[in-house]
Scaffold this motif. Structure first.
Motif, PDB file in Angstrom:
ATOM      1  N   GLU A 187     -41.464   6.350  64.349  1.00 46.66           N
ATOM      2  CA  GLU A 187     -42.432   6.553  63.270  1.00 46.66           C
ATOM      3  C   GLU A 187     -43.424   7.653  63.638  1.00 46.66           C
ATOM      4  OE1 GLU A 187     -44.437   3.412  60.561  1.00 46.66           O
ATOM      5  OE2 GLU A 187     -45.865   3.759  62.182  1.00 46.66           O
ATOM      6  N   ALA A 188     -43.858   7.678  64.897  1.00 49.37           N
ATOM      7  CA  ALA A 188     -44.778   8.720  65.340  1.00 49.37           C
ATOM      8  C   ALA A 188     -44.137  10.101  65.224  1.00 49.37           C
ATOM      9  CB  ALA A 188     -45.216   8.464  66.781  1.00 49.37           C
ATOM     10  N   VAL A 189     -42.860  10.191  65.563  1.00 46.64           N
ATOM     11  CA  VAL A 189     -42.127  11.459  65.424  1.00 46.64           C
ATOM     12  C   VAL A 189     -42.091  11.880  63.957  1.00 46.64           C
ATOM     13  CG1 VAL A 189     -39.862  12.556  65.640  1.00 46.64           C
ATOM     14  CG2 VAL A 189     -40.738  11.127  67.504  1.00 46.64           C
ATOM     15  N   THR A 190     -41.823  10.918  63.071  1.00 43.37           N
ATOM     16  CA  THR A 190     -41.786  11.219  61.636  1.00 43.37           C
ATOM     17  C   THR A 190     -43.141  11.687  61.146  1.00 43.37           C
ATOM     18  OG1 THR A 190     -40.076   9.529  61.331  1.00 43.37           O
ATOM     19  CG2 THR A 190     -41.209  10.298  59.360  1.00 43.37           C
ATOM     20  N   LEU A 191     -44.210  11.044  61.601  1.00 42.22           N
ATOM     21  CA  LEU A 191     -45.562  11.456  61.217  1.00 42.22           C
ATOM     22  C   LEU A 191     -45.825  12.905  61.612  1.00 42.22           C
ATOM     23  CD1 LEU A 191     -47.724   8.321  62.157  1.00 42.22           C
ATOM     24  CD2 LEU A 191     -47.536   9.328  59.879  1.00 42.22           C
ATOM     25  N   VAL A 192     -45.528  13.243  62.847  1.00 39.70           N
ATOM     26  CA  VAL A 192     -45.763  14.605  63.334  1.00 39.70           C
ATOM     27  C   VAL A 192     -44.937  15.615  62.544  1.00 39.70           C
ATOM     28  CG1 VAL A 192     -45.373  16.155  65.294  1.00 39.70           C
ATOM     29  CG2 VAL A 192     -46.515  13.960  65.649  1.00 39.70           C
ATOM     30  N   ASN A 193     -43.667  15.295  62.320  1.00 37.96           N
ATOM     31  CA  ASN A 193     -42.783  16.226  61.601  1.00 37.96           C
ATOM     32  C   ASN A 193     -43.096  16.325  60.113  1.00 37.96           C
ATOM     33  OD1 ASN A 193     -41.343  17.003  63.869  1.00 37.96           O
ATOM     34  ND2 ASN A 193     -39.816  15.393  63.652  1.00 37.96           N
ATOM     35  N   TYR A 199     -46.723  22.448  60.080  1.00 40.67           N
ATOM     36  CA  TYR A 199     -47.043  23.297  61.216  1.00 40.67           C
ATOM     37  C   TYR A 199     -46.907  22.560  62.551  1.00 40.67           C
ATOM     38  CZ  TYR A 199     -51.316  20.958  59.757  1.00 40.67           C
ATOM     39  OH  TYR A 199     -52.220  20.023  59.336  1.00 40.67           O
ATOM     40  N   MET A 200     -46.197  21.434  62.537  1.00 39.69           N
ATOM     41  CA  MET A 200     -45.946  20.702  63.768  1.00 39.69           C
ATOM     42  C   MET A 200     -44.471  20.342  63.874  1.00 39.69           C
ATOM     43  SD  MET A 200     -49.027  18.027  64.571  1.00 39.69           S
ATOM     44  CE  MET A 200     -50.631  18.587  65.117  1.00 39.69           C
ATOM     45  N   VAL A 201     -43.946  20.346  65.096  1.00 34.23           N
ATOM     46  CA  VAL A 201     -42.581  19.912  65.329  1.00 34.23           C
ATOM     47  C   VAL A 201     -42.545  19.124  66.631  1.00 34.23           C
ATOM     48  CG1 VAL A 201     -41.984  22.087  66.472  1.00 34.23           C
ATOM     49  CG2 VAL A 201     -40.172  20.624  65.579  1.00 34.23           C
ATOM     50  N   ALA A 202     -41.942  17.955  66.576  1.00 36.83           N
ATOM     51  CA  ALA A 202     -41.812  17.115  67.763  1.00 36.83           C
ATOM     52  C   ALA A 202     -40.657  17.646  68.614  1.00 36.83           C
ATOM     53  CB  ALA A 202     -41.564  15.668  67.358  1.00 36.83           C
ATOM     54  N   VAL A 203     -40.959  18.115  69.807  1.00 38.32           N
ATOM     55  CA  VAL A 203     -39.922  18.679  70.676  1.00 38.32           C
ATOM     56  C   VAL A 203     -39.398  17.648  71.670  1.00 38.32           C
ATOM     57  CG1 VAL A 203     -40.706  21.053  70.483  1.00 38.32           C
ATOM     58  CG2 VAL A 203     -41.684  19.579  72.253  1.00 38.32           C
ATOM     59  N   ASP A 204     -40.151  16.565  71.865  1.00 31.56           N
ATOM     60  CA  ASP A 204     -39.706  15.521  72.779  1.00 31.56           C
ATOM     61  C   ASP A 204     -40.564  14.278  72.539  1.00 31.56           C
ATOM     62  OD1 ASP A 204     -38.228  14.298  74.724  1.00 31.56           O
ATOM     63  OD2 ASP A 204     -39.223  15.258  76.434  1.00 31.56           O
ATOM     64  N   ARG A 229     -40.963  10.927  51.752  1.00 39.88           N
ATOM     65  CA  ARG A 229     -41.903  11.445  52.737  1.00 39.88           C
ATOM     66  C   ARG A 229     -43.024  10.449  52.921  1.00 39.88           C
ATOM     67  NH1 ARG A 229     -46.573  13.932  51.818  1.00 39.88           N
ATOM     68  NH2 ARG A 229     -46.114  14.629  49.714  1.00 39.88           N
ATOM     69  N   LEU A 230     -43.527  10.334  54.160  1.00 41.61           N
ATOM     70  CA  LEU A 230     -44.665   9.463  54.421  1.00 41.61           C
ATOM     71  C   LEU A 230     -45.885   9.967  53.658  1.00 41.61           C
ATOM     72  CD1 LEU A 230     -44.400   8.834  58.275  1.00 41.61           C
ATOM     73  CD2 LEU A 230     -43.409   7.509  56.410  1.00 41.61           C
ATOM     74  N   PHE A 231     -46.631   9.039  53.072  1.00 39.74           N
ATOM     75  CA  PHE A 231     -47.848   9.339  52.329  1.00 39.74           C
ATOM     76  C   PHE A 231     -47.610  10.343  51.205  1.00 39.74           C
ATOM     77  CE2 PHE A 231     -49.521   8.158  56.607  1.00 39.74           C
ATOM     78  CZ  PHE A 231     -50.125   6.985  56.221  1.00 39.74           C
ATOM     79  N   ALA A 232     -46.494  10.182  50.496  1.00 39.12           N
ATOM     80  CA  ALA A 232     -46.242  11.045  49.345  1.00 39.12           C
ATOM     81  C   ALA A 232     -47.286  10.793  48.253  1.00 39.12           C
ATOM     82  CB  ALA A 232     -44.833  10.803  48.803  1.00 39.12           C
TER      83      ALA A 232
END
Length: 465
Positions: free
Chosen positions: A65-71, A75-80, A268-271
């Motif tokens: 879920e945290a990865v989805t939030l960031v993505n 202007y953010m991308v989860a790389v790991d 999308r989260l928080f659409a």
């Protein structure tokens, strides 16, 4: 007037290039190569003790879920991402002992992350400072990320004002840290920006207090205007608030029920950040307004919920609440627990009329009836189960609004017939018997009182036949 210390004056000079608004640090303004952040996401899993999470929460899925939030942010991308255990709680200044911290530092360097996201509700200023010193990159928590999503997708003035209000406690916390003699840390760790006409000798706390007063005043005016417009278009209608975890399908359900073309469901989260109201008519003939509300999320800070009281007031004053669950989600049980807890936090009584509905039953992996212990199941995608859902909502609305079913027998030329149709009380065509018509209608106490007053008025004029 308070004279600020050296560290605070440096901080103010740093802020002098910022915008005129007071807001949590906006990552889009950062000087990052490519205009975006490469984020290493770390979920601190509390292994034991009173602060350990609910048994329903799975650390790997919380990390997902945290990865989805960031993505969700453009202007953010989860790389790991990874789960790193912590002992007892997440309140420790550095979160982890030296050995684990060094391994995390190596991981950040390996993946070339330009930012760190710690998947906790809110880091303390001391923690954020310590992590910044250690990793040398901006450090975000769930609060930072969620607020950035809100700011990126808010459309109405009401939503933007509530977001600005929700930022103030976070900023105030960090100002307390900045004005303390204990810290000489770089200002960028605080992720706060603000401009004042004269920073030297300015009481920043007083400026924040005035800013809060201004925001609350503007928000009150905005809400009152919206309520006035709503009252004009939905007078006499029952209110049904649709709530649920973010991305549970609330907008899709309201669109199916009302046919509102303005609603555009998104995966999308928080659409949905702004409560929207859409009118419909139930089989009983009762007029109803479905309110599509902001989605809930695990570990939302209390002050964030408090700032959105204007939006959540639709839930508090609803005649019926629909709790929509995405039973195709692997973590639906934990999401259900979070929604129930959030309803309690905003003051929803256990006696409130809440209808729990399982959504997305058409998807692979959707929980079976035996798993959910709920036979009210729908698919907003194909319409399955919606007829039964509408019947139950109709029953709940009639019960909540204390409606009565009455029979009215009128002569064919009675002026009351026109009144019944004009007030939209007729849903089933009347039975015709020679020169009379018998209507079966549902009315609440107010409608019944108005009908009797109209009857007595016409009777006094001898206008009833």
């Amino acid at each position: 007037m308070i004279i600020l210390g050296r560290a605070t004056r440096r901080f103010c000079r740093y802020l002098s290039t910022a915008s005129e608004s007071i807001s949590v640090f906006d990552p889009t303004t950062a000087n990052v190569a490519g205009g975006s952040y490469s984020v290493l996401i770390v979920h601190p899993k509390v292994r034991w003790g009173s602060f350990s999470p609910s048994v329903l929460k799975n650390a790997d899925r919380q990390l997902e879920e945290a990865v989805t939030l960031v993505n969700t942010l453009p202007y953010m991308v989860a790389v790991d991402s990874l789960v790193v255990p912590v002992d007892y709680n997440t309140k420790r200044k550095g979160l982890w002992p030296r050995g684990r911290t060094e391994k995390l530092l190596e991981r950040r360097e390996q993946v070339r992350a330009t930012a760190l996201m710690i998947n906790v509700e809110m880091l303390s200023p001391m923690q954020q400072e310590e992590l910044y010193r250690t990793f040398g990159v901006p450090v975000f928590d769930r609060y930072n990320i969620v607020m950035s999503i809100f700011k990126a997708y808010a459309k109405t003035e009401e939503a933007r004002l509530q977001i600005a209000l929700a930022e103030l406690p976070y900023i105030r916390n960090r100002l307390n840290m900045i004005t303390s003699k204990r810290t000489q840390s770089p200002p960028s760790v605080f992720h706060v920006q603000q401009t004042f006409a004269d920073h030297e000798g300015t009481d920043l706390h007083e400026s924040l207090r005035k800013r809060e007063q201004e925001l609350r005043k503007r928000l009150k005016e905005c809400v009152e205007k919206g309520e006035e417009e709503c009252a004009q278009t939905t007078s006499g209608a029952a209110l049904v608030a649709v709530v649920g975890y973010t991305n549970a399908g609330k907008t899709s359900l309201v669109k199916k029920l009302t046919g509102a073309e303005s609603l555009q469901p998104q995966d999308r989260l928080f659409a949905t950040l702004d409560t929207t109201r859409h009118q419909a008519r139930l089989p009983s003939g009762r007029s109803v307004v479905f309110a599509d509300t902001i989605g809930f999320l695990s570990d939302l800070p209390t002050n964030l919920i408090a700032a959105f009281q204007a939006t959540l007031s639709h839930v508090k004053f609803a005649n019926v609440i629909v709790h929509l669950r995405d039973v195709s989600h692997a973590d639906w049980r934990a999401q259900d627990e979070d929604v129930v807890a959030t309803l309690k936090r905003i003051g929803i009584s256990e006696k409130a009329s809440v209808v729990t509905v399982d959504n997305k039953i058409d998807k692979d992996g959707a929980a079976e009836i035996s798993e959910t212990d709920n036979d009210l199941r729908v698919s907003c995608a194909n319409g399955e189960g919606l007829e039964q859902f509408i019947r139950i909502i109709d029953e709940k609305v009639l019960e909540a609004t204390k409606c009565k079913k009455i029979k009215v027998k009128l002569k064919a030329d009675s002026p009351l017939i026109e009144y019944l149709y004009r007030e939209k009380l007729v849903n089933i065509e009347p039975e015709v018997d020679e020169d009379s018509l018998t209507f079966e209608i549902y009315v609440d106490e107010a409608q019944l009182s108005r009908f009797r007053a109209k009857f007595n008025q016409l009777k006094a004029k001898n206008d009833l036949s």
